[in-house]
Write a protein that holds these residues in place. Structure first.
Motif, mmCIF file in Angstrom:
data_model
loop_
_atom_site.group_PDB
_atom_site.id
_atom_site.type_symbol
_atom_site.label_atom_id
_atom_site.label_comp_id
_atom_site.label_asym_id
_atom_site.label_seq_id
_atom_site.Cartn_x
_atom_site.Cartn_y
_atom_site.Cartn_z
ATOM 1 N N ALA A 88 0.831 -1.206 0.000
ATOM 2 C CA ALA A 88 0.000 0.000 0.000
ATOM 3 C C ALA A 88 0.864 1.253 0.000
ATOM 4 N N PHE A 89 1.971 1.227 0.748
ATOM 5 C CA PHE A 89 2.867 2.378 0.755
ATOM 6 C C PHE A 89 3.513 2.570 -0.615
ATOM 7 N N VAL A 90 4.056 1.520 -1.184
ATOM 8 C CA VAL A 90 4.748 1.619 -2.471
ATOM 9 C C VAL A 90 3.783 2.045 -3.572
ATOM 10 N N ALA A 91 2.554 1.542 -3.531
ATOM 11 C CA ALA A 91 1.576 1.838 -4.573
ATOM 12 C C ALA A 91 1.254 3.324 -4.663
ATOM 13 N N ALA A 92 1.423 4.057 -3.562
ATOM 14 C CA ALA A 92 1.093 5.486 -3.538
ATOM 15 C C ALA A 92 2.225 6.372 -4.065
ATOM 16 N N THR A 93 3.337 5.789 -4.488
ATOM 17 C CA THR A 93 4.449 6.564 -5.026
ATOM 18 C C THR A 93 4.077 7.121 -6.400
ATOM 19 N N PRO A 94 4.420 8.374 -6.693
ATOM 20 C CA PRO A 94 4.073 8.937 -8.008
ATOM 21 C C PRO A 94 4.600 8.094 -9.158
ATOM 22 N N ARG A 95 3.853 8.072 -10.249
ATOM 23 C CA ARG A 95 4.249 7.276 -11.407
ATOM 24 C C ARG A 95 5.616 7.732 -11.908
ATOM 25 N N GLY A 96 6.490 6.745 -12.179
ATOM 26 C CA GLY A 96 7.834 7.040 -12.643
ATOM 27 C C GLY A 96 8.738 7.608 -11.574
ATOM 28 N N GLY A 97 8.336 7.511 -10.305
ATOM 29 C CA GLY A 97 9.087 8.129 -9.219
ATOM 30 C C GLY A 97 10.358 7.385 -8.856
ATOM 31 N N MET A 98 11.110 8.015 -7.964
ATOM 32 C CA MET A 98 12.387 7.481 -7.483
ATOM 33 C C MET A 98 12.159 6.881 -6.101
ATOM 34 N N LEU A 99 12.505 5.592 -5.933
ATOM 35 C CA LEU A 99 12.340 4.916 -4.646
ATOM 36 C C LEU A 99 13.683 4.379 -4.192
ATOM 37 N N LEU A 100 14.019 4.671 -2.946
ATOM 38 C CA LEU A 100 15.264 4.207 -2.330
ATOM 39 C C LEU A 100 14.917 3.220 -1.227
ATOM 40 N N ASP A 101 15.535 2.030 -1.283
ATOM 41 C CA ASP A 101 15.346 1.018 -0.241
ATOM 42 C C ASP A 101 16.635 0.918 0.569
ATOM 43 N N LEU A 102 16.540 1.173 1.865
ATOM 44 C CA LEU A 102 17.695 1.155 2.759
ATOM 45 C C LEU A 102 17.729 -0.160 3.519
ATOM 46 N N SER A 139 16.221 13.958 -3.450
ATOM 47 C CA SER A 139 16.330 13.102 -4.636
ATOM 48 C C SER A 139 15.174 12.119 -4.789
ATOM 49 N N PHE A 140 14.486 11.761 -3.695
ATOM 50 C CA PHE A 140 13.602 10.601 -3.746
ATOM 51 C C PHE A 140 12.154 10.939 -3.389
ATOM 52 N N ASP A 141 11.253 10.296 -4.138
ATOM 53 C CA ASP A 141 9.822 10.394 -3.855
ATOM 54 C C ASP A 141 9.416 9.504 -2.694
ATOM 55 N N ALA A 145 15.861 12.349 6.036
ATOM 56 C CA ALA A 145 15.287 13.702 5.960
ATOM 57 C C ALA A 145 15.919 14.506 4.831
ATOM 58 N N ARG A 146 17.196 14.324 4.609
ATOM 59 C CA ARG A 146 17.897 15.072 3.552
ATOM 60 C C ARG A 146 17.476 14.623 2.155
ATOM 61 N N LEU A 147 17.275 13.332 1.964
ATOM 62 C CA LEU A 147 17.085 12.773 0.630
ATOM 63 C C LEU A 147 15.644 12.828 0.136
ATOM 64 N N LEU A 148 14.687 12.997 1.035
ATOM 65 C CA LEU A 148 13.292 13.052 0.593
ATOM 66 C C LEU A 148 12.997 14.362 -0.144
ATOM 67 N N LYS A 149 12.280 14.259 -1.252
ATOM 68 C CA LYS A 149 11.759 15.442 -1.929
ATOM 69 C C LYS A 149 10.665 16.084 -1.067
ATOM 70 N N PRO A 150 10.380 17.362 -1.245
ATOM 71 C CA PRO A 150 9.188 17.934 -0.604
ATOM 72 C C PRO A 150 7.953 17.128 -1.023
#
Length: 239
Positions: A17-31, A85-87, A109-114
């Motif tokens: 459910a969390f991943v599905a809400a990411t904007p289309r074509g977005g950037m996802l970082l997995d730590l 950098s990341f959605d 906190a630094r890497l998240l886009k607004p």
């Protein structure tokens, strides 16, 4: 389970459910991508996303095609991407292995886009009271009690994670127990069968083995969340 089948109803699985809400074509970082199993599920659900991964060890050959991998120690090594950098950022079952969360939280906190969001998942405090898995058919290995995994350092409650995120100006969106409801309901069938990975996976989803918390970086025109005082340190002592 191939998450492609969850595209019409991602709410069945908390992580999906969390991943599905990411904007289309977005950037996802997995730590803390480890063997890449969850990362591959994300790509099954959202093949349009651009995936990036960080792990101290990791198995990048098993990650989705095109995934950018960085090997880093998230207690020591700043990450190479520029600010905002990341959605979406996911961090699943990593914080319980760390002695300090400071660098990890600062980088999130630094890497998240607004408007970007982060999702943490970690063993629920109830795992301290669950029985240990003493015998399983080889080569099956499984963690039920928190300390069945000898690399676990301490339980990190979601209230602590939420406080760390709020102190860095993020807005907490919610927290709770992570489940895949298909696995959870299958527990009532598989519980009568022989012990194995499928049976135990169904059991932990029914019990609510994992806790989650999600947060968002305020949009540019949105005032940041007020700083919050830190929670008291309630680290459980190892048994």
């Amino acid at each position: 389970m191939n998450w492609r089948w969850l595209r019409p109803w991602p709410w069945v699985d908390t992580r999906a459910a969390f991943v599905a809400a990411t904007p289309r074509g977005g950037m996802l970082l997995d730590l803390g991508s480890s063997d890449g199993e969850t990362l591959r599920h994300m790509a099954e659900l959202r093949p349009d996303l651009h995936f990036h991964a960080v792990d101290k060890a990791g198995t990048p050959d098993a990650y989705p095609a095109g995934c950018e991998f960085v090997r880093a120690d998230l207690e020591r090594d700043p990450l190479p991407w520029p600010d905002a950098s990341f959605d979406a950022i996911t961090c699943m079952h990593l914080v319980e292995h760390l002695r300090s969360l400071d660098l990890l939280m600062n980088e999130v906190a630094r890497l998240l886009k607004p408007g970007g969001r982060v999702y943490f998942e970690t063993p629920h405090p109830k795992t301290l009271q669950l029985p240990s898995i003493r015998s399983l058919p080889r080569p099956v290995r499984f963690t039920l009690n928190f300390y069945d995994d000898p690399t676990h350092i301490r339980v990190v409650p979601t209230v602590e994670l939420a406080g760390e995120l709020e102190r860095r100006g993020l807005v907490v969106l919610g927290s709770g127990i992570s489940r895949n409801w298909l696995f959870a309901l299958s527990h009532w069938i598989l519980r009568w069968g022989p012990p194995g990975r499928k049976q135990l996976t169904a059991r932990v989803h029914w019990l609510g083995w994992s806790a989650w918390v999600a947060a968002r970086r305020p949009a540019a025109a949105e005032p940041p969340a007020p700083a919050q005082p830190g929670p008291p340190d309630r680290r459980p002592s190892p048994p």
